[in-house]
Write an enzyme that holds these catalytic residues in place. Sequence first.
Site, PDB file in Angstrom:
ATOM      1  N   GLY A  97     123.615  76.495  56.015  1.00 25.77           N
ATOM      2  CA  GLY A  97     124.144  77.630  55.389  1.00 25.77           C
ATOM      3  C   GLY A  97     125.279  78.174  55.800  1.00 25.77           C
ATOM      4  O   GLY A  97     125.678  77.852  57.056  1.00 25.77           O
ATOM      5  N   GLN A 154     132.333  83.941  57.815  1.00 27.38           N
ATOM      6  CA  GLN A 154     132.246  82.927  58.682  1.00 27.38           C
ATOM      7  C   GLN A 154     133.437  82.133  58.519  1.00 27.38           C
ATOM      8  O   GLN A 154     133.882  81.419  59.619  1.00 27.38           O
ATOM      9  CB  GLN A 154     131.223  82.076  58.627  1.00 27.38           C
ATOM     10  CG  GLN A 154     129.840  82.696  59.380  1.00 27.38           C
ATOM     11  CD  GLN A 154     128.692  81.737  59.311  1.00 27.38           C
ATOM     12  OE1 GLN A 154     128.044  81.577  58.281  1.00 27.38           O
ATOM     13  NE2 GLN A 154     128.457  81.081  60.295  1.00 27.38           N
ATOM     14  N   CYS A 198     123.512  79.256  65.332  1.00 22.02           N
ATOM     15  CA  CYS A 198     124.597  79.700  64.098  1.00 22.02           C
ATOM     16  C   CYS A 198     126.228  79.046  64.427  1.00 22.02           C
ATOM     17  O   CYS A 198     126.411  78.990  65.806  1.00 22.02           O
ATOM     18  CB  CYS A 198     124.859  81.329  64.122  1.00 22.02           C
ATOM     19  SG  CYS A 198     125.977  82.116  63.112  1.00 22.02           S
ATOM     20  N   LEU A 199     126.589  78.490  63.333  1.00 21.16           N
ATOM     21  CA  LEU A 199     127.733  77.787  63.423  1.00 21.16           C
ATOM     22  C   LEU A 199     128.674  78.881  64.178  1.00 21.16           C
ATOM     23  O   LEU A 199     129.803  78.267  64.716  1.00 21.16           O
ATOM     24  CB  LEU A 199     128.348  77.449  62.335  1.00 21.16           C
ATOM     25  CG  LEU A 199     127.513  76.451  61.399  1.00 21.16           C
ATOM     26  CD1 LEU A 199     128.101  75.967  60.051  1.00 21.16           C
ATOM     27  CD2 LEU A 199     127.469  75.142  62.429  1.00 21.16           C
ATOM     28  N   HIS A 226     119.031  84.721  57.460  1.00 24.00           N
ATOM     29  CA  HIS A 226     120.322  84.746  58.387  1.00 24.00           C
ATOM     30  C   HIS A 226     121.570  84.813  57.653  1.00 24.00           C
ATOM     31  O   HIS A 226     122.396  85.312  58.176  1.00 24.00           O
ATOM     32  CB  HIS A 226     120.223  83.110  58.883  1.00 24.00           C
ATOM     33  CG  HIS A 226     121.325  82.918  59.811  1.00 24.00           C
ATOM     34  ND1 HIS A 226     121.302  82.659  61.276  1.00 24.00           N
ATOM     35  CD2 HIS A 226     122.730  82.489  59.781  1.00 24.00           C
ATOM     36  CE1 HIS A 226     122.223  82.439  61.981  1.00 24.00           C
ATOM     37  NE2 HIS A 226     123.305  82.144  60.965  1.00 24.00           N
ATOM     38  N   GLU A 227     121.780  84.095  56.552  1.00 26.35           N
ATOM     39  CA  GLU A 227     123.051  84.335  56.001  1.00 26.35           C
ATOM     40  C   GLU A 227     123.431  85.606  55.199  1.00 26.35           C
ATOM     41  O   GLU A 227     124.778  86.146  55.226  1.00 26.35           O
ATOM     42  CB  GLU A 227     123.348  83.250  54.903  1.00 26.35           C
ATOM     43  CG  GLU A 227     123.153  81.641  55.244  1.00 26.35           C
ATOM     44  CD  GLU A 227     123.973  81.300  56.495  1.00 26.35           C
ATOM     45  OE1 GLU A 227     125.270  82.069  56.767  1.00 26.35           O
ATOM     46  OE2 GLU A 227     123.339  80.407  57.160  1.00 26.35           O
ATOM     47  N   HIS A 253     124.638  87.931  57.827  1.00 27.39           N
ATOM     48  CA  HIS A 253     126.011  87.791  58.042  1.00 27.39           C
ATOM     49  C   HIS A 253     126.790  88.672  57.138  1.00 27.39           C
ATOM     50  O   HIS A 253     127.976  89.230  57.461  1.00 27.39           O
ATOM     51  CB  HIS A 253     126.468  86.544  57.746  1.00 27.39           C
ATOM     52  CG  HIS A 253     126.447  85.147  58.985  1.00 27.39           C
ATOM     53  ND1 HIS A 253     127.108  85.638  59.952  1.00 27.39           N
ATOM     54  CD2 HIS A 253     125.600  84.305  58.863  1.00 27.39           C
ATOM     55  CE1 HIS A 253     127.037  84.549  60.872  1.00 27.39           C
ATOM     56  NE2 HIS A 253     126.100  83.865  60.160  1.00 27.39           N
TER      57      HIS A 253
HETATM   58 ZN   LIG Z   1     125.156  82.037  61.096  1.00 21.95          ZN
END
Ligand SMILES: [Zn+2]
Length: 154
Positions: free
Chosen positions: A50, A55, A93-94, A135-136, A139
Amino acid sequence: MPKLLPILHEPHPILRRRSDALVLSSWDKKELQALAADMVLTMKKAPGVGLAAPQIGKSIRLIVVERTPEPLVLINPKIVGHSLRKQTLEEGCLSVPGKYGLIKRWREVKVRAQTLDGQSFEIKAQGFLAQIFQHEIDHLHGTLYIDKATKLLQ
Ligand SMILES: [Zn+2]
């Protein structure tokens, strides 16, 4: 051709900002489609499941989520319902490389969003997909899983 976008890392301030609603009428449709395609490519190559617009440095309510057969693009996604039960899950998380943690998430969620064409839709998800949505969407509120994790591991 879609291109790879740089992914911002914590503690970048954009990751902590509340994203603005994405007003479809103020976007060129091709430009928005290209941005979504770039985000999908960036998510896949990372590799991740995701990706939220903050991000990649855009404070707008847009997320992409991996799903078979096609990834999902959600504009202005919002959780409009959820199960009472939660599940404890591993999460990473990226934007927080090299770490993962344990976090409690609702087991099922119902998300309302718009397509790139501006059509409203609702989608129900459970388990892993429900986790990704939560999660997304976090963000978009400037929240990272590390804020909520019950345990952080390296
Ligand atoms: Zn993330």
